[in-house]
Design a protein around this motif. Structure first.
Motif, PDB file in Angstrom:
ATOM      1  N   CYS A 649       0.867  -1.180   0.000  1.00  8.59           N
ATOM      2  CA  CYS A 649       0.000   0.000   0.000  1.00  8.59           C
ATOM      3  C   CYS A 649       0.905   1.233   0.000  1.00  8.59           C
ATOM      4  N   CYS A 650       0.321   2.376  -0.292  1.00  8.51           N
ATOM      5  CA  CYS A 650       1.110   3.607  -0.328  1.00  8.51           C
ATOM      6  C   CYS A 650       1.291   4.150   1.090  1.00  8.51           C
ATOM      7  N   LEU A 651       2.205   5.094   1.229  1.00  8.76           N
ATOM      8  CA  LEU A 651       2.569   5.593   2.566  1.00  8.76           C
ATOM      9  C   LEU A 651       1.391   6.235   3.276  1.00  8.76           C
ATOM     10  N   GLN A 696       2.923   5.972   7.100  1.00  4.95           N
ATOM     11  CA  GLN A 696       4.349   5.697   7.133  1.00  4.95           C
ATOM     12  C   GLN A 696       5.114   6.846   6.495  1.00  4.95           C
ATOM     13  N   THR A 699       9.464   4.260   2.413  1.00  5.87           N
ATOM     14  CA  THR A 699       9.045   3.172   1.541  1.00  5.87           C
ATOM     15  C   THR A 699       9.951   1.965   1.777  1.00  5.87           C
ATOM     16  N   PHE A 719       5.613  -1.020   1.543  1.00  9.84           N
ATOM     17  CA  PHE A 719       5.103   0.346   1.450  1.00  9.84           C
ATOM     18  C   PHE A 719       5.742   1.013   0.235  1.00  9.84           C
ATOM     19  N   SER A 750      -1.792   0.926  -5.726  1.00 10.21           N
ATOM     20  CA  SER A 750      -1.285   0.753  -4.363  1.00 10.21           C
ATOM     21  C   SER A 750      -2.367   0.888  -3.308  1.00 10.21           C
TER      22      SER A 750
END
Length: 971
Positions: A649-651, A696, A699, A719, A750
């Motif tokens: 998944c994305c941040l 987050q 990455t 990430f 993502s």
């Protein structure tokens, strides 16, 4: 040695200075002109001596002369330290020269004169305030060389008056430029110091009285009572006078600003010359009395220094004004303080304009704020306790308590408890009771309303007997108050916080073990199957846990499963489980460590580690007398994570993840740990756990730990950077939405749930998107018809990833009107590959061909080839239809709006070969007949021409007949 003065920035190009060869000019400080003479103040450096030395010289030359003549070679020393001049400025007959730490003023006569030969005098010294300043003056003797001086100059000096020097000030920062002006007879020096700030120096008082707040100034200029200051980027204008920055008399007169004074009539610091200006502020030396009582009329006498000669009034902080009686420097204020605060402020103001002069703080004896005798008599205001009230000294007119031992009070180190529903005597220890005090009353308003308990004093306590009321709760605390008669006055005993607790044993505990565990202070015991006050039990009473013989009972426990690693907090529910030293809980054959056991209905213990997955019983054992098993079995399991969905998944997405595995909800607490962060799943089953990923900042592949009690398993999650929208295929939509927009970007796959959001001034609408890959995503525009009044305006389109909006990623979407279609007037015949014309309006508003979907039936499409303002041209797909001569519905869809246009007759594609066969056969027959005609024509030449015409006519008619049939079949 010749020194070219062009190198030191002089304006005379052909000027030379003849000095000793060891000197060189390093700085020109200032130049000026008097009459026909030009003067230069410069700094010289001696390179010949062992230690470098500097001299400040004053040179002059006439307008007709190209040579300088030194009129003063000044070697200035201050406290045995050499002065290396940095800045100089001429003012009148004076020259001010500054270096680091001091400013020196040199006074001399600049009158013109001719060169004269004087006897050679090498040095001369002068003293100023104990500081030695040395001057060297070089002169050429008439004929001989003076043995006291080793060098001579080409020209003699003209000295019309001996130089006089004076130390102006010391301890200042290094000045880089300066200028002296005279304002109102006061010499003021303006200069830029080493921090590049502008300073003002009063040369009369030798004090810096102002420094600019702006640093990094380059230069300044003085004109028309204004100072222009310049930095690298700005030019500012400031006034000569800065008195308005001082907001009080003391700041004004202590500023050392020579132009500021305090105006009594204006009540501010001014630079103008006003008649009531003062240069010394009034100061309070002392005043009396310093303490007053409320509502007491008193004369406050103030002894003032520098009292101005104006009419004065007195003012209290409640804005009451009183006339002042002034005798020289003494002021008497007749006041009456009505304030209930601890301090009041008395001010002296001008009587006419009420401008503030000075003020004092007077302590107000506020005794009435004390509500207990001890606080009252211990206060610093000489208060006394009188009839239950704390009075100021001025209010006392009868006998009162003035010391602490005489205060009647309840002793603070006692605990008062009484059983509810009983007639019991309550003993209260008291102090400060006189022998003639009485009768005594006990008031407990929260328990006994509108009544009191009569008490007797039996040294050193009061005994209060009463039928105490019943309670429907286990206990209740209430504040007590003791009152007594002392003569004709009623006194109230001080209470340091002692409360009465009324309690009920039967609600304290509901079983024997609870009852006997109650604190002995309450005297509760188990009697006839209930917990009661011991004195009320007429049967044998149970006083200890061992006498409560009922065995423990287990009715249930939870959780019913736990990891074989152990560490599960197991809650056992039942009866008679109250903690005793000899009670033991076991899971299988291993002891379960007791964590909590405060009542007889439950017990909490931590499960031990098991060797394998198994079903085991829960056992409670008390010595060897009683042992009970649980009705169900506790199951040890081995949790296991099998997979994670999704795995990236994305941040910023906060994506919902699904952990798939076995026995994932066993035990007490399921947690997901990421470093020091803890994620609590919001839903869990044996096979699935659902949680939301946190935000987050980095990455990459990240390690997570899934824990159940003392079980730990790890998994990894990827990430990636937040998605970036690079391009959208269409920048328009329709009110009903449904326009397919293709999105190009990075990281578009993502998130699990991507939404397209349309926003305007008053509306917000959402539709879903589908990621095809990391770089392509398709979105259908939402229906915005709820914004009926805003259909013509543009919308802002943005994107949301797992409920988190992508910042700074928005586009403007134009809203086009919905196109309309005309319905067919009759059944239209079509076949594969034929063209259709669909009529309507609003087709050319900006829509593209793929926005129109023309369908024949539910599976055959007519592809739009051309778009005109009022019609569409589409081509029927070359598809095979099984049903011959089928009548199908013709519909047109744009976005989310679908319109039924009518019906069409779709001819079967199997007729096409037959038609072609008929055409070929007809052509062959025609060619055969034509050949017959030509052959027969030669044979029948002799026959009548009419016969020939009939044959030809017959052949043509036959051909026309076949052509008609062919056309009919095609239609």
């Amino acid at each position: 040695m010749h020194v070219n003065l062009k190198d030191v920035a002089l304006t005379t190009p052909e000027s030379y200075l003849y000095l000793y060869s060891e000197f060189q000019v390093i700085r020109v400080l200032t130049t000026f002109t008097v009459g026909t003479w030009n003067y230069v103040v410069a700094v010289l450096k001696n390179d010949i001596e062992v230690r470098e030395s500097y001299s400040t010289v004053i040179l002059r030359y006439s307008s007709n002369d190209t040579l300088f003549t030194s009129i003063a070679d000044i070697d200035i020393k201050f406290e045995n330290e050499e002065m290396k001049a940095i800045a100089a400025n001429k003012f009148g007959d004076d020259i001010y020269i500054a270096d680091t730490g001091k400013i020196v003023k040199i006074s001399f006569n600049l009158a013109e004169g001719t060169f004269k030969n004087y006897s050679f005098l090498c040095t001369n010294t002068a003293s100023d305030n104990g500081s030695t300043i040395q001057f060297k003056r070089y002169r050429i003797p008439s004929d001989t060389h003076d043995p006291n001086c080793s060098r001579s100059m080409k020209y003699p000096l003209t000295i019309n008056k001996q130089l006089e020097s004076k130390l102006v000030t010391r301890g200042i920062s290094e000045l880089t430029s300066m200028k002296v002006v005279k304002i109102r007879g006061i010499n003021i020096m303006f200069a830029i110091d080493s921090k590049q700030a502008l300073v003002r120096i009063n040369l009369n008082t030798k004090k810096i009285y102002w420094r600019s707040e702006d640093d990094y100034l380059n230069t300044f200029h003085i004109k028309d009572k204004f100072i222009y200051i310049a930095s690298a980027r700005t030019i500012s204008k400031i006034d000569f006078f800065i008195c308005d920055k001082y907001d009080s008399c003391s700041k004004c007169v202590s500023s050392s600003d020579p132009f500021c004074s305090w105006s009594l009539s204006l009540g501010k610091c001014v630079h103008e010359e006003v008649s009531d200006a003062i240069t010394q502020c009034p100061i309070i030396n002392s005043f009396s009395p310093e303490r007053v009582s409320p509502n007491e009329s008193v004369n406050i006498t103030l002894y003032v220094h520098n009292l101005p000669n104006v009419s004065i009034a007195c003012r209290l902080d409640d804005l009451q004004y009183y006339p002042a009686d002034v005798h020289g420097q003494t002021v008497i204020c007749p006041i009456k303080v009505s304030s209930a605060t601890n301090v009041t402020v008395l001010q002296l103001v001008t009587e006419a304009d009420k401008y503030f002069l000075l003020n004092v703080q007077i302590t107000v004896l506020t005794c009435r704020k004390h509500h207990q005798c001890g606080e009252c008599v211990h206060s610093e205001n000489k208060c006394k306790w009188c009839s239950g009230s704390c009075l100021n000294p001025s209010e006392i007119n009868h006998f009162c308590i003035s010391d602490s031992p005489s205060c009647p009070r309840i002793r603070g180190d006692q605990q008062l408890i009484i059983p509810a529903g009983t007639k019991q005597a309550l003993d209260i220890h008291v102090l400060g009771v006189n022998s003639n005090d009485g009768p005594f009353k006990l008031l407990v308003d929260e328990i006994i309303q509108d009544s009191f308990v009569s008490c007797k004093y039996i040294t050193p306590k009061l005994r209060c007997e009463y039928n105490w009321p019943l309670l429907n709760v286990d206990s209740k605390e209430a504040t007590i108050q003791v009152r007594a008669k002392r003569g004709e006055e009623e006194i109230v005993f001080d209470n340091p916080g002692v409360k009465l607790e009324l309690y009920n044993c039967s609600i304290f505990a509901t079983d024997c073990m609870q009852c006997v565990s109650v604190d002995d202070l309450y005297k509760c015991g188990w009697c006839i199957n209930r917990c009661t006050f011991k004195d009320h039990c007429i049967e044998e009473i149970v006083n200890d846990i061992d006498s409560c013989t009922p065995p423990p009972v287990i009715t249930e426990f939870h959780p019913i499963t736990g990891p074989s690693n152990g560490g599960t907090n197991l809650t056992i529910i039942g009866k008679n489980l109250l903690y005793r030293e000899n009670i033991v809980a076991k899971v299988g054959n291993q002891t379960c460590y007791t964590l909590y056991n405060k009542n007889s209905n439950s017990l909490i213990c931590k499960t031990p580690r098991a060797n394998s997955d198994s079903y085991v019983p829960i056992t409670i054992k008390i010595d060897s007398k009683a042992k009970v098993h649980s009705p169900e079995m506790f199951r040890y399991v081995s949790p296991k994570i099998l997979s994670i969905q999704p795995q990236l998944c994305c941040l910023s997405c906060q994506t919902e993840i699904k952990i798939i595995g076995r026995y994932l909800n066993s035990g007490n607490v399921q947690l997901i740990k990421l470093g020091n962060d803890i994620i609590v799943p919001y839903n869990s089953t044996p096979d699935f756990v659902f949680a939301k990923m946190p935000l987050q900042i980095r990455t990459g592949r990240t390690k997570f730990t899934y824990t159940i009690d003392e079980f730990h398993d790890t998994f990894y999650f990827q990430f990636v950077s937040d998605p970036e929208i690079l391009k959208i295929s269409k920048d328009y939509s329709l009110p009903k939405g449904g326009i397919n927009i293709s999105i190009e970007g990075t990281g578009l796959n993502s998130s699990q749930k991507t939404l397209l959001i349309f926003s305007s001034a008053s509306c917000r609408h959402i539709s879903s998107c589908k990621a095809i890959s990391s770089f392509i995503m398709h979105c259908l525009t939402p229906d915005v018809t709820m914004c009926a009044s805003h259909l013509q305006e543009a919308f802002s389109a943005s994107f949301s990833l797992d409920a988190v909006e992508i910042p700074d990623q928005s586009f403007v979407i134009k809203m086009y009107p919905q196109p309309s279609f005309d319905k067919l007037s009759s059944v239209l015949q079509v076949w594969s590959g034929s063209e259709l014309i669909i009529r309507g309006s609003g087709f050319t508003n900006g829509l593209s061909k793929d926005d129109f979907v023309i369908m024949i039936g539910d599976k055959y499409r007519c592809v739009v080839a051309e778009i005109y303002e009022f019609k569409l041209l589409c081509l029927v797909e070359l598809l095979k239809i099984n049903d011959a001569d089928a009548v199908l519905l013709l519909s047109a869809t744009v976005g989310n709006v679908s319109t039924e246009l009518g019906t069409v007759s779709f001819m079967n594609g199997q007729e096409t070969p037959i038609l072609f066969f008929i055409i070929i056969v007809s052509t062959v027959i025609f060619m055969v007949l034509l050949a017959i005609v030509f052959v027969c024509r030669k044979r029948l030449e002799e026959k009548d021409k009419n016969v020939q015409h009939v044959s030809i006519y017959f052949g043509l008619c036959l051909l026309l007949n076949w052509n008609k049939r062919l056309k009919a079949s095609l239609v």
